[in-house]
Motif scaffolding. Structure first.
Motif, PDB file in Angstrom:
ATOM      1  N   MET A   1     -12.079 -36.279  46.535  1.00 59.44           N
ATOM      2  CA  MET A   1     -11.515 -35.173  46.307  1.00 59.44           C
ATOM      3  C   MET A   1     -10.332 -34.723  46.197  1.00 59.44           C
ATOM      4  O   MET A   1      -9.494 -34.644  45.250  1.00 59.44           O
ATOM      5  N   ILE A   2      -9.753 -35.657  46.836  1.00 61.14           N
ATOM      6  CA  ILE A   2      -8.335 -36.477  46.647  1.00 61.14           C
ATOM      7  C   ILE A   2      -7.701 -36.624  45.547  1.00 61.14           C
ATOM      8  O   ILE A   2      -7.087 -36.873  44.204  1.00 61.14           O
ATOM      9  N   LYS A   3      -9.699 -37.684  45.264  1.00 64.55           N
ATOM     10  CA  LYS A   3      -9.053 -38.344  43.506  1.00 64.55           C
ATOM     11  C   LYS A   3      -8.935 -37.591  42.674  1.00 64.55           C
ATOM     12  O   LYS A   3      -8.862 -37.692  41.474  1.00 64.55           O
ATOM     13  N   THR A   4      -9.703 -36.563  42.182  1.00 65.27           N
ATOM     14  CA  THR A   4      -9.982 -35.793  41.739  1.00 65.27           C
ATOM     15  C   THR A   4      -8.591 -35.287  41.525  1.00 65.27           C
ATOM     16  O   THR A   4      -9.033 -34.376  40.405  1.00 65.27           O
ATOM     17  N   ILE A   5      -7.942 -34.903  42.308  1.00 70.50           N
ATOM     18  CA  ILE A   5      -6.658 -34.030  42.267  1.00 70.50           C
ATOM     19  C   ILE A   5      -5.573 -34.784  41.813  1.00 70.50           C
ATOM     20  O   ILE A   5      -4.795 -34.692  40.760  1.00 70.50           O
ATOM     21  N   ILE A   6      -5.869 -36.339  42.285  1.00 74.79           N
ATOM     22  CA  ILE A   6      -4.837 -36.890  41.595  1.00 74.79           C
ATOM     23  C   ILE A   6      -4.824 -37.164  40.063  1.00 74.79           C
ATOM     24  O   ILE A   6      -3.500 -37.270  39.081  1.00 74.79           O
ATOM     25  N   TYR A   7      -6.537 -37.091  39.861  1.00 74.18           N
ATOM     26  CA  TYR A   7      -6.738 -37.084  38.438  1.00 74.18           C
ATOM     27  C   TYR A   7      -6.132 -36.159  37.218  1.00 74.18           C
ATOM     28  O   TYR A   7      -5.670 -36.088  36.103  1.00 74.18           O
ATOM     29  N   ILE A   8      -6.291 -34.998  38.122  1.00 76.84           N
ATOM     30  CA  ILE A   8      -6.070 -33.550  37.520  1.00 76.84           C
ATOM     31  C   ILE A   8      -4.401 -33.584  37.326  1.00 76.84           C
ATOM     32  O   ILE A   8      -3.945 -33.167  36.519  1.00 76.84           O
ATOM     33  N   VAL A   9      -3.636 -33.919  37.877  1.00 79.93           N
ATOM     34  CA  VAL A   9      -2.159 -34.144  38.012  1.00 79.93           C
ATOM     35  C   VAL A   9      -1.738 -34.718  37.383  1.00 79.93           C
ATOM     36  O   VAL A   9      -0.806 -34.673  36.545  1.00 79.93           O
ATOM     37  N   CYS A  10      -2.818 -35.957  36.925  1.00 80.40           N
ATOM     38  CA  CYS A  10      -1.541 -37.341  36.389  1.00 80.40           C
ATOM     39  C   CYS A  10      -2.360 -36.670  34.070  1.00 80.40           C
ATOM     40  O   CYS A  10      -1.024 -37.192  33.783  1.00 80.40           O
ATOM     41  N   VAL A  11      -2.980 -36.289  34.397  1.00 81.55           N
ATOM     42  CA  VAL A  11      -3.418 -35.936  33.127  1.00 81.55           C
ATOM     43  C   VAL A  11      -2.560 -34.336  32.799  1.00 81.55           C
ATOM     44  O   VAL A  11      -1.929 -34.542  31.828  1.00 81.55           O
ATOM     45  N   MET A  46      -3.819 -42.057  28.736  1.00 79.03           N
ATOM     46  CA  MET A  46      -3.074 -41.773  29.899  1.00 79.03           C
ATOM     47  C   MET A  46      -2.709 -41.531  30.865  1.00 79.03           C
ATOM     48  O   MET A  46      -2.336 -42.025  32.358  1.00 79.03           O
ATOM     49  N   GLY A  47      -3.868 -40.142  31.602  1.00 74.06           N
ATOM     50  CA  GLY A  47      -3.806 -39.638  32.939  1.00 74.06           C
ATOM     51  C   GLY A  47      -5.214 -40.685  33.897  1.00 74.06           C
ATOM     52  O   GLY A  47      -4.492 -41.197  34.750  1.00 74.06           O
ATOM     53  N   TYR A  48      -5.388 -41.392  32.615  1.00 70.10           N
ATOM     54  CA  TYR A  48      -6.551 -41.725  34.109  1.00 70.10           C
ATOM     55  C   TYR A  48      -6.403 -42.693  34.157  1.00 70.10           C
ATOM     56  O   TYR A  48      -6.318 -43.292  35.057  1.00 70.10           O
ATOM     57  N   LEU A  49      -5.598 -43.911  33.661  1.00 68.12           N
ATOM     58  CA  LEU A  49      -4.392 -44.786  33.785  1.00 68.12           C
ATOM     59  C   LEU A  49      -3.481 -44.778  34.675  1.00 68.12           C
ATOM     60  O   LEU A  49      -3.474 -45.211  35.713  1.00 68.12           O
ATOM     61  N   ILE A  54      -2.223 -44.990  40.897  1.00 64.52           N
ATOM     62  CA  ILE A  54      -2.002 -44.347  41.889  1.00 64.52           C
ATOM     63  C   ILE A  54      -3.048 -44.651  42.572  1.00 64.52           C
ATOM     64  O   ILE A  54      -2.533 -44.582  44.351  1.00 64.52           O
ATOM     65  N   ILE A  55      -3.981 -44.094  43.114  1.00 69.67           N
ATOM     66  CA  ILE A  55      -4.856 -44.501  43.217  1.00 69.67           C
ATOM     67  C   ILE A  55      -5.050 -46.198  43.787  1.00 69.67           C
ATOM     68  O   ILE A  55      -5.265 -46.314  45.055  1.00 69.67           O
ATOM     69  N   GLU A  56      -5.503 -46.571  43.059  1.00 68.32           N
ATOM     70  CA  GLU A  56      -4.931 -48.299  44.188  1.00 68.32           C
ATOM     71  C   GLU A  56      -4.369 -48.675  44.180  1.00 68.32           C
ATOM     72  O   GLU A  56      -4.310 -49.429  45.403  1.00 68.32           O
ATOM     73  N   LEU A  58      -2.393 -46.357  45.953  1.00 70.95           N
ATOM     74  CA  LEU A  58      -2.808 -46.243  47.300  1.00 70.95           C
ATOM     75  C   LEU A  58      -3.995 -47.281  48.556  1.00 70.95           C
ATOM     76  O   LEU A  58      -3.970 -47.147  49.618  1.00 70.95           O
ATOM     77  N   ASP A  59      -4.835 -47.629  47.767  1.00 71.66           N
ATOM     78  CA  ASP A  59      -6.044 -48.262  48.819  1.00 71.66           C
ATOM     79  C   ASP A  59      -4.974 -49.392  49.325  1.00 71.66           C
ATOM     80  O   ASP A  59      -5.561 -49.822  50.239  1.00 71.66           O
ATOM     81  N   VAL A  60      -4.292 -49.704  48.293  1.00 73.24           N
ATOM     82  CA  VAL A  60      -3.752 -51.415  48.826  1.00 73.24           C
ATOM     83  C   VAL A  60      -2.358 -51.187  49.883  1.00 73.24           C
ATOM     84  O   VAL A  60      -3.071 -52.439  50.680  1.00 73.24           O
ATOM     85  N   SER A  61      -2.165 -50.600  49.945  1.00 74.54           N
ATOM     86  CA  SER A  61      -0.914 -49.812  50.389  1.00 74.54           C
ATOM     87  C   SER A  61      -1.158 -49.727  51.802  1.00 74.54           C
ATOM     88  O   SER A  61      -0.731 -49.400  53.164  1.00 74.54           O
ATOM     89  N   ALA A  62      -2.880 -49.020  51.847  1.00 76.49           N
ATOM     90  CA  ALA A  62      -3.429 -48.569  53.530  1.00 76.49           C
ATOM     91  C   ALA A  62      -2.704 -47.202  53.734  1.00 76.49           C
ATOM     92  O   ALA A  62      -2.913 -46.761  54.777  1.00 76.49           O
ATOM     93  N   ILE A  63      -1.829 -46.495  52.778  1.00 76.93           N
ATOM     94  CA  ILE A  63      -1.405 -45.344  53.404  1.00 76.93           C
ATOM     95  C   ILE A  63      -2.436 -43.910  52.981  1.00 76.93           C
ATOM     96  O   ILE A  63      -2.433 -43.560  53.838  1.00 76.93           O
ATOM     97  N   PHE A  64      -3.912 -44.250  52.090  1.00 80.51           N
ATOM     98  CA  PHE A  64      -4.680 -43.446  51.943  1.00 80.51           C
ATOM     99  C   PHE A  64      -5.379 -43.130  52.954  1.00 80.51           C
ATOM    100  O   PHE A  64      -6.586 -43.437  53.568  1.00 80.51           O
TER     101      PHE A  64
END
Length: 64
Positions: A1-11, A46-49, A54-56, A58-64
């Protein structure tokens, strides 16, 4: 769900940024529809990229 929100905000952010650029100068006269479709497609790309970055990050930095 959070990924969808991130994509929408970025677009939406990329649409906001690209609206400041006049793409009508790059196209032939009276081809406004093509210029608008170009902005939509570039905004989605651009929004997808940005969202993927951002998602990657957050995954790498273990904040997610």
């Amino acid at each position: 769900m959070i990924k969808t929100i991130i994509y929408i905000v970025c677009v939406l952010l990329s649409v906001f940024v690209l609206n400041g650029i006049n793409f009508n100068n790059f196209f032939k006269k009276n081809h406004i529809i093509e210029a608008r479709f170009y902005v939509i497609i570039i905004s989605l790309i651009m929004g997808y990229l940005l969202g993927s970055f951002i998602i990657e990050f957050l995954d790498v930095s273990a904040i997610f």
